[in-house]
Design an enzyme around this catalytic site. Structure first.
Site, PDB file in Angstrom:
ATOM      1  N   CYS A   1      66.940  37.304  35.899  1.00 21.77           N
ATOM      2  CA  CYS A   1      67.516  37.855  37.118  1.00 21.77           C
ATOM      3  C   CYS A   1      69.024  37.751  36.970  1.00 21.77           C
ATOM      4  CB  CYS A   1      67.051  37.085  38.358  1.00 21.77           C
ATOM      5  SG  CYS A   1      67.957  37.580  39.842  1.00 21.77           S
TER       6      CYS A   1
ATOM      7  N   CYS B   1      70.990  36.697  40.522  1.00 25.34           N
ATOM      8  CA  CYS B   1      70.879  35.362  41.127  1.00 25.34           C
ATOM      9  C   CYS B   1      69.815  34.581  40.380  1.00 25.34           C
ATOM     10  CB  CYS B   1      70.612  35.435  42.622  1.00 25.34           C
ATOM     11  SG  CYS B   1      69.319  36.594  43.126  1.00 25.34           S
ATOM     12  N   SER B   2      68.695  34.277  41.039  1.00 23.72           N
ATOM     13  CA  SER B   2      67.683  33.465  40.368  1.00 23.72           C
ATOM     14  C   SER B   2      66.287  33.883  40.789  1.00 23.72           C
ATOM     15  CB  SER B   2      67.916  31.984  40.680  1.00 23.72           C
ATOM     16  OG  SER B   2      67.889  31.794  42.082  1.00 23.72           O
ATOM     17  N   CYS B   3      66.075  35.187  41.010  1.00 24.65           N
ATOM     18  CA  CYS B   3      64.755  35.680  41.410  1.00 24.65           C
ATOM     19  C   CYS B   3      63.714  35.283  40.354  1.00 24.65           C
ATOM     20  CB  CYS B   3      64.774  37.191  41.586  1.00 24.65           C
ATOM     21  SG  CYS B   3      65.840  37.708  42.952  1.00 24.65           S
TER      22      CYS B   3
END
Lengths: 100, 221
Positions: free
Chosen positions: B124, B127-129
């Site tokens: 991702c 961000c941090s999906c």
């Protein structure tokens, strides 16, 4: 109703829009191929401003050849990248250099 | 596991009170150091005022961590032994997970299959999906800026740092999990695992293999 069909070529737009944008710079102005329609979702650009009332926007998975994204890409010519693009961030392309 | 290239592994850190900060600390910018000092100060204050029990943050983190790699491993093991299930998993990950009573909180779970001709990697960039409702929290390297920037630009180099040299007859396909979908890699079933049952197969499935940063383990000899 989704405007784009699977396998259609599209170009990602540069909307120069501020705020919470889910279209990264590295795919803007690049040409790829629609591989899947994901459904319609609340627009993160609205959600980030507290507007959860819609309208919803269509979202697609679009596949690019890596060599079309990075001129100096060092992998195989057939390596690809797939990313989700909302409909208002793309336009149709006739033909185009992409063949993946 | 060459996690050190992307920063420390923060997964096994229970026992410390301020685990929540480790995700922030991995970035080196001054702004993040500032954020982590703020978090620490806020937590101490809340504890001091009696608004938060000292271990409450830990407990919340444990709750977030309750899903885990074992759930993804069960889906993979079943797909390896049951072709029909595999087809359902690839067609609609969320419904296939529901067959096991696993509830996917995200809009859709897209399962991408590694084959002898194609290797898939998930990142991702924004961000941090991550499929948290299935796999729990992502590893620290997954949310590092280094991994997020490099996985899309030089995936083969990144994979080699993980110890995985993708052969030149295998296409690499990177999936940027930038919006509403979440992704899971269905790793290749390891050679020599033909005689293993589903339970034993699930033990070969690692977290990294579900992200595409590694392969499933070779069966014990």
């Amino acid at each position: 109703m989704p405007r784009y069909n699977v396998s259609q070529m599209v170009e990602v737009l540069e909307l120069n829009r501020p705020g919470h944008i889910r279209t990264p710079y590295y795919v803007r102005n690049r040409i790829g191929r629609v591989i899947q329609f994901c459904g319609a979702f609340l627009n993160p650009e609205d959600l980030s401003r507290g507007n959860a009332g819609g309208p919803v926007v269509e979202c697609y998975r679009v596949e690019f050849l890596q060599i079309d994204l990075w001129p100096d890409y060092r992998g195989l010519p057939e390596d690809t990248l797939v990313i989700e693009i909302y409909e208002h961030w793309m336009k149709p392309v006739e033909g185009g250099p992409h063949h993946g | 596991m060459v996690e050190s290239d992307f920063g420390q592994s923060g997964a096994q850190s229970s026992g410390k009170v301020f685990t929540v900060q480790e995700a922030i600390v991995v970035e080196t910018e001054a702004g993040n150091a500032e954020a982590s000092r703020l978090t620490a100060a806020l937590q101490s204050l809340l504890v001091e005022k009696g608004l938060l029990f000292p271990n409450e943050v830990e407990q919340e983190i444990e709750k977030l961590d309750a899903p885990g790699v074992h759930l993804g491993a069960r889906l993979v093991a079943r797909a390896w032994v049951d072709e029909r299930f595999k087809e359902r998993l690839l067609a609609d990950g969320k419904s296939a997970a529901a067959e096991f009573g696993m509830k996917i909180g995200e809009a859709q779970l897209i399962v991408v299959e590694n084959t002898v001709r194609e290797h898939n990697l998930i990142v991702c960039t924004l961000c941090s999906c991550y499929p948290r409702s299935l796999l729990g929290q992502p590893p620290t390297w997954y949310i590092s800026k280094s991994y997020r920037a490099r996985a899309v630009r030089e995936p083969r180099d990144v994979l080699s740092e993980f110890g995985l040299d993708v052969p030149s007859d295998v296409r690499v396909r990177v999936h940027d999990s930038n919006a509403d979908m979440r992704y899971l890699v269905l790793p290749l079933r390891p050679l020599g695992s033909e005689d293993l049952d589903e339970e034993a197969l699930s033990r070969l499935v690692t977290r990294d293999s579900l992200i595409g940063a590694g392969l499933a383990l070779a069966p014990p000899t």
